[in-house]
Design an enzyme around this catalytic site. Structure first.
Site, mmCIF file in Angstrom:
data_model
loop_
_atom_site.group_PDB
_atom_site.id
_atom_site.type_symbol
_atom_site.label_atom_id
_atom_site.label_comp_id
_atom_site.label_asym_id
_atom_site.label_seq_id
_atom_site.Cartn_x
_atom_site.Cartn_y
_atom_site.Cartn_z
ATOM 1 C CG PHE A 147 -1.845 1.241 1.191
ATOM 2 C CD1 PHE A 147 -3.025 1.219 0.451
ATOM 3 C CD2 PHE A 147 -1.507 2.416 1.850
ATOM 4 C CE1 PHE A 147 -3.857 2.340 0.392
ATOM 5 C CE2 PHE A 147 -2.331 3.538 1.795
ATOM 6 C CZ PHE A 147 -3.511 3.499 1.061
ATOM 7 C CG ASP A 232 5.446 3.697 1.873
ATOM 8 O OD1 ASP A 232 5.438 4.353 2.938
ATOM 9 O OD2 ASP A 232 4.435 3.535 1.170
ATOM 10 C CE LYS A 261 -0.993 6.174 7.765
ATOM 11 N NZ LYS A 261 -0.589 5.412 6.593
#
Ligand SMILES: *Cc1c(COP(=O)(O)O)cnc(C)c1O
Length: 410
Positions: A147, A232, A261
């Site tokens: 993702f 990532d 985040k």
């Protein structure tokens, strides 16, 4: 409209009904109206307290309403919230210096989200390669079950059909390989490849850590061919796995790392980190953003990163993650017909159940008992608690989880 009447109406709206009527239905929401957060806890409108093991999907590493972040935000908001990147600002410079001092990177590009950080990485990889080698070397290899975000570029990099369905045509030039499969990777690394993007621990996919053998192999192969390796770390970076960056576990040096985040204590921010050589391809006018690295976000980022380092949150994640893993392994032994696997790194923990119906019931029971968990990919219970969690809180959370599991199995 009469102002006071408007204000009054605002106070008495049914938040859930109005949300469902006025906001697009892209989220399957938990039916709670959350009004407050502190540390690892959230409170709903009725005043009920919840222990949050969803941890804002990895965006709450420093805890909800972290006092250092609140102080920095308040002070900065009074001085300057935003000025565009036409100017220099102190918070941005300080945060960039701190990120480069504590990582492999020489330079940073600030943006506003994980998807944007990855989008920047994909663009930089193609630009770097086209400047150095000309056209035809643009393929980006990514893993199945990955993702990377919801923008077109990052959606195209995401190796899961369920996110892409109906949005075609996607961005061309992406090639998918099986995660943790060295042979598949080797076969994919042709002369047309400019970059490989991987999560060190697949998060949304269900907490699957990369193996040492795999990342060593990928780094060696990509180095040999001058293919850029992008990690990532949007979900598992910034202390979650037990080190500040997850790549550190593997003893490798990537060419780019993306974070977001938890970088600014809950304020929207993303960052793309790169070596000087790679970053150099982004020269004047090649990339940009209005809000990226705003004084407000950067001040929050500086406070959050300082807090992560000062309170040794990576060490806490390592210690408490190891203790939690032991307990979860014990649960797997006690409930061999319910729990298929437990895995993770630090405080990125996954408990895979055999059955999606059971997972849904466990979720409901946990919520009743005041514990918020997350189910990803149908059967995988994912724990991403804030890294400020104590050993005792972790034990309480796992006990609540076991209690929920017992009830759900009845
Ligand atoms: C959440 C996430 C993203 C996307 O971040 P947004 O801020 O939601 O755009 C990208 N990669 C990974 C691994 C993520 O977990």
């Amino acid at each position: 409209m009469n102002n006071s009447k408007g204000m009054k109406a605002m106070k008495h709206i049914d938040t859930i009904a109005v949300t469902d009527a006025c906001i697009m239905h892209t989220y399957k929401r938990i039916p709670l109206v959350i009004t407050r957060g502190k540390g690892i806890y959230l409170w709903d409108k009725s005043g009920k307290r919840y222990m949050d093991f969803l941890g804002a999907r990895g965006a709450a590493n420093t805890g909800y309403s972290n006092p250092d972040v609140v102080r920095a935000l308040t002070a900065q908001a009074k001085k300057l919230i935003l000025v565009t990147n036409d100017f220099y600002t102190e918070p941005q410079a300080q945060l960039a210096q701190m990120l480069t001092r504590h990582s492999f990177a020489d330079q940073v590009f600030f943006c506003n989200s994980g998807a944007e950080a990855n989008e920047g990485a994909l663009k930089l990889a193609r630009l770097y390669s086209s400047r150095k080698y000309g056209t035809g070397r643009y393929v980006i290899v990514s893993a199945s079950n990955s993702f990377h975000g919801r923008t077109y570029g990052t959606l195209s990099a995401t190796g899961q059909k369920k996110y892409q369905h109906g949005f075609g045509p996607l961005v061309p030039g992406f090639r998918y390989v099986r995660f943790n499969d060295t042979e598949d990777m080797q076969a994919a690394l042709g002369d047309d490849v400019c970059a490989v993007i991987l999560e060190p621990v697949q998060g949304e996919g269900g907490i699957y850590p990369a193996t040492q053998e795999y990342l060593s192999f990928v780094r060696e192969q990509t180095r040999r061919k001058d293919i850029l390796l992008i990690m990532d770390e949007v979900q598992v970076g910034l202390g979650r796995t037990g080190t500040l960056f997850a790549y550190e576990h593997y003893g490798i040096q990537p060419d780019m790392v993306t974070i977001a985040k938890s970088i600014a204590g809950g304020v929207p921010m993303g960052a793309l980190l790169a070596t000087r050589d790679v970053a150099g391809a982004f020269d004047y006018g090649t990339h940009g953003t209005t809000f990226g690295g705003s004084p407000l976000a950067a001040a929050a980022g500086l406070a959050a990163l300082t807090s992560i380092l000062r309170h040794r949150l990576p060490g806490n994640a390592k210690k408490i993650g190891a203790a939690a893993m032991k307990k979860l392994a014990g649960l797997k032994k006690r409930y061999p017909d319910a729990i298929k696997d437990v895995r993770g790194l630090g405080l990125a923990l996954g408990v895979e159940l055999f059955d999606a119906g059971l997972a849904a019931r466990v979720f409901d029971e946990c919520l009743k008992n005041g514990l918020i968990i997350n189910i990803t990919n149908g059967t995988i219970v994912r724990f991403l608690p804030p890294l400020v969690i104590t050993r005792q809180q972790m034990d309480t959370g796992i006990s609540l989880f076991e209690k929920a599991l017992l009830t759900a199995l009845k």
